[in-house]
Design an enzyme around this catalytic site. Structure first.
Site, PDB file in Angstrom:
ATOM      1  N   LEU A  95     -30.597   8.503 -13.007  1.00 15.47           N
ATOM      2  CA  LEU A  95     -30.420   7.223 -12.318  1.00 15.47           C
ATOM      3  C   LEU A  95     -31.633   6.825 -11.487  1.00 15.47           C
ATOM      4  O   LEU A  95     -31.588   5.817 -10.783  1.00 15.47           O
ATOM      5  CB  LEU A  95     -29.182   7.293 -11.406  1.00 15.47           C
ATOM      6  CG  LEU A  95     -27.844   7.476 -12.128  1.00 15.47           C
ATOM      7  CD1 LEU A  95     -26.730   7.659 -11.107  1.00 15.47           C
ATOM      8  CD2 LEU A  95     -27.547   6.288 -13.023  1.00 15.47           C
ATOM      9  N   ARG A  96     -32.702   7.616 -11.576  1.00 21.60           N
ATOM     10  CA  ARG A  96     -33.882   7.302 -10.778  1.00 21.60           C
ATOM     11  C   ARG A  96     -34.497   5.966 -11.215  1.00 21.60           C
ATOM     12  O   ARG A  96     -35.077   5.245 -10.411  1.00 21.60           O
ATOM     13  CB  ARG A  96     -34.900   8.433 -10.866  1.00 21.60           C
ATOM     14  CG  ARG A  96     -36.006   8.341  -9.833  1.00 21.60           C
ATOM     15  CD  ARG A  96     -36.799   9.628  -9.737  1.00 21.60           C
ATOM     16  NE  ARG A  96     -36.050  10.636  -9.007  1.00 21.60           N
ATOM     17  CZ  ARG A  96     -36.056  11.934  -9.290  1.00 21.60           C
ATOM     18  NH1 ARG A  96     -36.758  12.370 -10.310  1.00 21.60           N
ATOM     19  NH2 ARG A  96     -35.365  12.786  -8.557  1.00 21.60           N
ATOM     20  N   GLY A  97     -34.375   5.636 -12.493  1.00 25.54           N
ATOM     21  CA  GLY A  97     -34.906   4.366 -12.975  1.00 25.54           C
ATOM     22  C   GLY A  97     -34.240   3.184 -12.300  1.00 25.54           C
ATOM     23  O   GLY A  97     -34.906   2.251 -11.829  1.00 25.54           O
TER      24      GLY A  97
END
Length: 333
Positions: A271-273
């Site tokens: 979910l870093r994007g």
């Protein structure tokens, strides 16, 4: 030494935007700049120090502490004056030793006074500022591992020779390199919030203007910098205003849906994007004086936030930038 003014850099808009966004919101993460030699990568990074507003620092603290309460226990500070100093931009050279990065036993103090004292390293100097690594793809693996640990925790811990030292090490990591000289390890690549690609100017007029400005700077740095003081001050004021506005800048659910849809379409891991895309869009909105992030902001920051997070697709020969642009057109039509 006087740095080339950030505002005077010709072109390279995506690189300059990425640098500004990290100045507005350091939580976005670092910036990775890949491109040809001589395209202004190092110039842009080193120009940040003069562009950013000064920071309040305790004069005698090697970790750039903002107040006495922030000074680590092991630091002996005789001068506790609070001074306004330039935001630190620290170079981490290739071939650097681990002791030079993290800090080590102060040999002089051990030999002359017979005491164990700590000599801070580059991570202490970079705290609250920028840590710049040129040719980052050639960095030795053990230094990469060290940086990964510190970047995740925001703290440097040194335990050796009977010493147990810790101090804050929160910095924006900026790396530059030539992709022809090797790729980055995926673990390090993922730690950069934004990634930009730079190329040499394609038009004669742009190339002439680059040479003209650089020649004028080299011939009379003081006069050239003075001529750009107004543009520098305007950009600095916009960054300060954006920092103040950022906590109130909103991102509604439709923007979150856009971020998630893009990442799913591109097969981005984790979910870093989404988080980086959201923060970058919000920072851009604040910088442009908008009260909330909109789809236009998401479209503009998507390539720099996502191009380095894509899985390799052997059936798709398009470059990462083309893949992101295609997804943007499909998802955010």
């Amino acid at each position: 030494m006087t740095a080339f003014p950030f505002a005077a850099i010709v072109g390279q808009d995506e690189m300059k935007t990425a640098m500004v966004l990290t100045a507005v919101d350091p939580g976005i993460g670092g910036v990775l700049v890949f491109g040809d030699r001589g395209t202004g990568k190092s110039t842009a990074v080193r120009a940040l120090s003069d562009l950013l507003p000064p920071l309040d620092m305790v004069a005698g603290c090697p970790c750039n502490s903002a107040s006495e309460a922030d000074i680590p226990d092991w630091v002996e500070v005789t001068d506790r004056t609070i001074l306004a100093r330039a935001t630190p931009v620290v170079d981490l050279p290739l071939g650097v030793t681990e002791d030079r990065v993290t800090g080590a036993l102060d040999i002089e103090a051990a030999l002359t006074r017979g005491v164990k004292a700590f000599e801070p390293g580059l991570l202490a100097r970079a705290n609250r500022g920028y840590l710049y690594i040129d040719e980052i793809n050639l960095l030795e693996d053990h230094v990469v591992d060290l940086l990964l640990d510190v970047a995740q925790s925001g703290e440097n811990v040194v335990e050796r020779e009977g010493l147990s030292i810790r101090h804050p090490a929160r910095f924006v990591l900026v790396g530059s390199g030539n992709p022809e000289e090797g790729e980055l390890r995926p673990q390090l690549l993922d730690r950069f919030g934004l990634s930009v690609e730079v190329t040499s100017p394609k038009t004669i007029d742009d190339r002439i203007e680059v040479v003209r400005r650089r020649d004028a700077f080299d011939r009379d740095r003081a006069s050239f910098s003075e001529n750009w003081q107004g543009a520098q001050a305007d950009l600095r004021d916009r960054i300060v205003a954006a920092r103040a506005a950022l906590p109130k800048t909103k991102a509604e659910d439709d923007i979150l849906r856009d971020c998630a849809g893009l990442c799913i379409a591109l097969g981005s891991d984790g979910l870093r994007g989404e988080l980086t895309l959201l923060r970058a869009a919000r920072a851009l909105a604040a910088f442009e004086g908008e009260p909330r992030a909109n789809r236009g902001h998401v479209r503009r920051v998507a390539p720099m936030a996502l191009r380095h997070r894509l899985r390799r697709d052997p059936l798709d020969e398009a470059g990462s930038t083309s893949r992101v642009s295609r997804a943007v057109e499909e998802v955010l039509a």
